[in-house]
Design a protein around this motif. Structure first.
Motif, mmCIF file in Angstrom:
data_model
loop_
_atom_site.group_PDB
_atom_site.id
_atom_site.type_symbol
_atom_site.label_atom_id
_atom_site.label_comp_id
_atom_site.label_asym_id
_atom_site.label_seq_id
_atom_site.Cartn_x
_atom_site.Cartn_y
_atom_site.Cartn_z
ATOM 1 N N CYS A 1 -6.708 16.678 135.252
ATOM 2 C CA CYS A 1 -6.296 18.075 135.168
ATOM 3 C C CYS A 1 -6.348 18.737 136.541
ATOM 4 N N PRO A 2 -5.223 19.187 137.076
ATOM 5 C CA PRO A 2 -5.225 19.744 138.433
ATOM 6 C C PRO A 2 -5.953 21.076 138.525
ATOM 7 N N CYS B 1 -9.443 22.668 134.003
ATOM 8 C CA CYS B 1 -9.721 23.617 132.932
ATOM 9 C C CYS B 1 -10.157 22.936 131.647
ATOM 10 N N VAL C 1 -2.110 25.242 134.058
ATOM 11 C CA VAL C 1 -0.801 25.450 134.674
ATOM 12 C C VAL C 1 0.299 24.768 133.866
ATOM 13 N N CYS D 1 0.985 21.663 133.156
ATOM 14 C CA CYS D 1 1.637 20.540 133.787
ATOM 15 C C CYS D 1 1.845 19.407 132.798
HETATM 16 S S1 SF4 Z 1 -1.595 20.963 131.050
HETATM 17 FE FE1 SF4 Z 1 -3.274 22.346 131.541
HETATM 18 S S2 SF4 Z 1 -5.041 21.369 130.664
HETATM 19 FE FE2 SF4 Z 1 -3.473 19.825 130.760
HETATM 20 S S3 SF4 Z 1 -3.801 18.782 132.702
HETATM 21 FE FE3 SF4 Z 1 -2.291 20.398 133.091
HETATM 22 S S4 SF4 Z 1 -3.554 22.147 133.717
HETATM 23 FE FE4 SF4 Z 1 -4.934 20.711 132.781
#
Ligand code: SF4
Ligand code: SF4
Lengths: 212, 321
Positions: A78-79, A82, A110, A112
């Motif tokens: 997770c960048p 979170c 975000v 992603c």
């Molecule tokens: S979608 Fe949200 S929770 Fe999932 S890896 Fe990306 S930033 Fe993290």
């Protein structure tokens, strides 16, 4: 690479402001085209499968809880950092990990989609739900029961069966099957994989009529 | 009695023009929206038709903020000067035969004087606001108005020569009410100069340097809000209306059209003015802004010499034929 400049204008074109006339003609033509605006609260957008929206944890029909095995891959990938997971091991179950807490802070996400893509057992998913604002921060920081509820609501809304369900956030279109973990080699239509895959502009064109 | 009727006319004209101004903003937002493949206002009323009214009410009831460091008198005076000057020039515009408040013989000069005066409002606003953005906007406006006022005045000298009068009604009548009689044909150079100078005079794109959003926040009106800001806005739109009317009167034969319309002789005039306004808006949706030195260069090196040449040409032709 060769840069194609516009031809130099001659005196006559300069005198009669041909460039300006071209620009004016363009905007005049646009005046009679159909606006692309979507009047949002009155008109709902047509959200297709694979849109990265609200998080959910898939509820396993057998165990009635999450399928997550606590591999921590999503946490690592997770960048925005979170996702928070707490796991425990119970002596009577040997090395098996149990998830005692699973938190996602949707305000930091975000969208992603890496978490869903990397999960080996397709436990976490980004659903197509996008309208879920709230009045405080706390209610947008999901814990495990909330995430499981998100999934129940979503599945009921879509009216689909988990056995046939596959989401592009789990298995992005056009990925080769070989290197994937076994859990991700889901049966998908031909246009998702290999030579027959349809991505980008072709995908958009191919789904235009199909309401999804 | 006479005075009362005149007052009634003034009130009528003012109301009609203000309604036009309100709907000119609607017209502009809609057209620019559609040119940018958007929709423009859609929510208030059917297709946003009541939006200008809502905007007006909103501006009227906003808090009246006067920043601490401004010069209070100048700050209060500036919008009023702008609007009054612009509205005053409406008095001499003939909308139809006899439909004119003050049929004076120096009509054209009066319009010039008033549009020059409106520039003072802008300069005053820039000066009194005591803010660098307003100040720069005011300075630019000053330079722009001075240089383009000359071109604007000179471009209409040809029209004066042809019609032999400064009275706007006489100018319209001198065009004879036929298509071929319109001064746009003999005076096409003057019209070109007039058109560009008109855009600059009303501070419209591509000459909107005094309020260049990208560089100057909002130029001379940066410190203004609520009703005072709205007054500046109205002044700009009345200015557009006046300049469009002037163009219609001097080059496109004013109220004369292919056939006379019963009960509403101003129809052709209004249609022509709307066409002008449409071009204003169309240009706004298309053109990028001029650079400041280019603006000055265009004004002094091209428009003024062209207008002067046109005067000489017109005078020579008139003397010969
Ligand atoms: S979608 Fe949200 S929770 Fe999932 S890896 Fe990306 S930033 Fe993290
Ligand atoms: S990647 Fe999947 S299985 Fe691994 S911890 Fe995250 S949700 Fe659980």
């Amino acid at each position: 690479m060769q840069i194609q400049y516009k031809k130099k204008r001659n005196l006559l074109q300069n005198l009669f402001l041909s460039e300006l006339v071209q620009g004016m003609w363009l905007t005049l033509r646009r005046l009679f085209t159909k606006p692309i605006t979507l009047q949002y609260p009155h008109e709902q957008p047509n959200v297709r499968r694979g849109f990265r929206g609200q998080h959910a944890l898939v509820r396993d029909p057998e165990t009635h809880t999450t399928r997550c095995v606590g591999c921590m891959k999503c946490v690592m990938v997770c960048p925005s950092r979170c996702i928070r997971i707490r796991i425990q091991k119970r002596p009577e179950h040997g090395n098996r990990r149990f998830i005692s807490a699973y938190h996602i802070d949707a305000l930091r996400c975000v969208y992603c989609g890496y978490c869903a893509e990397v999960c080996p057992v397709n436990a976490i998913i980004l659903t197509e739900v996008f309208a879920y604002s709230a009045f405080d921060r706390k209610s947008l920081s999901y814990d495990m029961p909330q995430l499981l509820d998100n999934w129940d609501r979503y599945l009921a809304e879509q009216g689909e069966d988990l056995a046939q369900y596959v989401n592009p956030t789990w298995r992005p279109r056009g990925l080769p099957e070989g290197p994937m973990p076994a859990g991700k080699r889901l049966p998908v239509p031909d246009d998702w994989k290999g030579k027959g895959q349809v991505v980008g502009r072709l995908w958009r064109q191919s789904v235009q009529g199909q309401n999804r | 009695m006479h005075i009362l009727i005149l007052l009634l006319y003034i009130l009528l004209l003012f109301t009609v023009v203000m309604l036009h101004v309100a709907y000119a903003t609607y017209f502009e937002r809609k057209i620019i929206g559609h040119m940018q493949v958007r929709m423009g206002p859609m929510e208030v009323g059917w297709h946003g038709l009541l939006q200008p009214i809502a905007d007006g009410i909103k501006c009227f009831f906003k808090e009246d903020i006067i920043p601490e460091n401004v010069d209070p008198l100048g700050f209060r005076l500036a919008p009023v000067v702008s609007l009054t000057a612009m509205v005053a020039s409406l008095a001499v515009l003939p909308f139809a035969p006899g439909w004119v408040l003050a049929d004076i013989d120096i009509g054209l000069l009066f319009v010039f004087a008033m549009s020059g005066l409106a520039g003072y409002g802008v300069i005053l606003a820039g000066w009194a606001s005591n803010s660098k953005f307003s100040f720069l906007g005011g300075l630019r406006s000053m330079a722009q108005v001075i240089s383009y006022e000359i071109a604007l005045g000179l471009s209409l000298v040809g029209v004066m020569l042809l019609s032999g009068s400064l009275n706007l009604s006489t100018i319209v009548e001198a065009q004879g009410g036929t298509f071929g009689g319109m001064y746009i044909f003999p005076q096409f150079i003057a019209f070109g100069v007039f058109f560009v100078a008109m855009l600059a005079e009303t501070n419209r794109v591509p000459f909107d340097l005094p309020e260049a959003e990208a560089e100057l926040v909002s130029g001379y009106s940066t410190e203004y809000s609520g009703m005072r800001y709205a007054i500046f806005f109205m002044a700009e739109y009345v200015g557009m209306l006046v300049m469009s009317s002037l163009g219609t009167i001097c080059f496109f034969g004013g109220w004369s059209g292919p056939f006379a319309v019963p009960y509403f002789p101003a129809l052709w005039f209004v249609l022509k003015v709307y066409a002008f306004m449409f071009v204003f808006i169309w240009i706004r949706a298309t053109m990028p802004r001029y650079r400041y030195d280019q603006l000055m260069e265009l004004g002094w090196k091209w428009l003024i010499p062209l207008a002067l040449a046109n005067i000489v040409l017109t005078a020579v032709c008139k003397a010969l034929f």
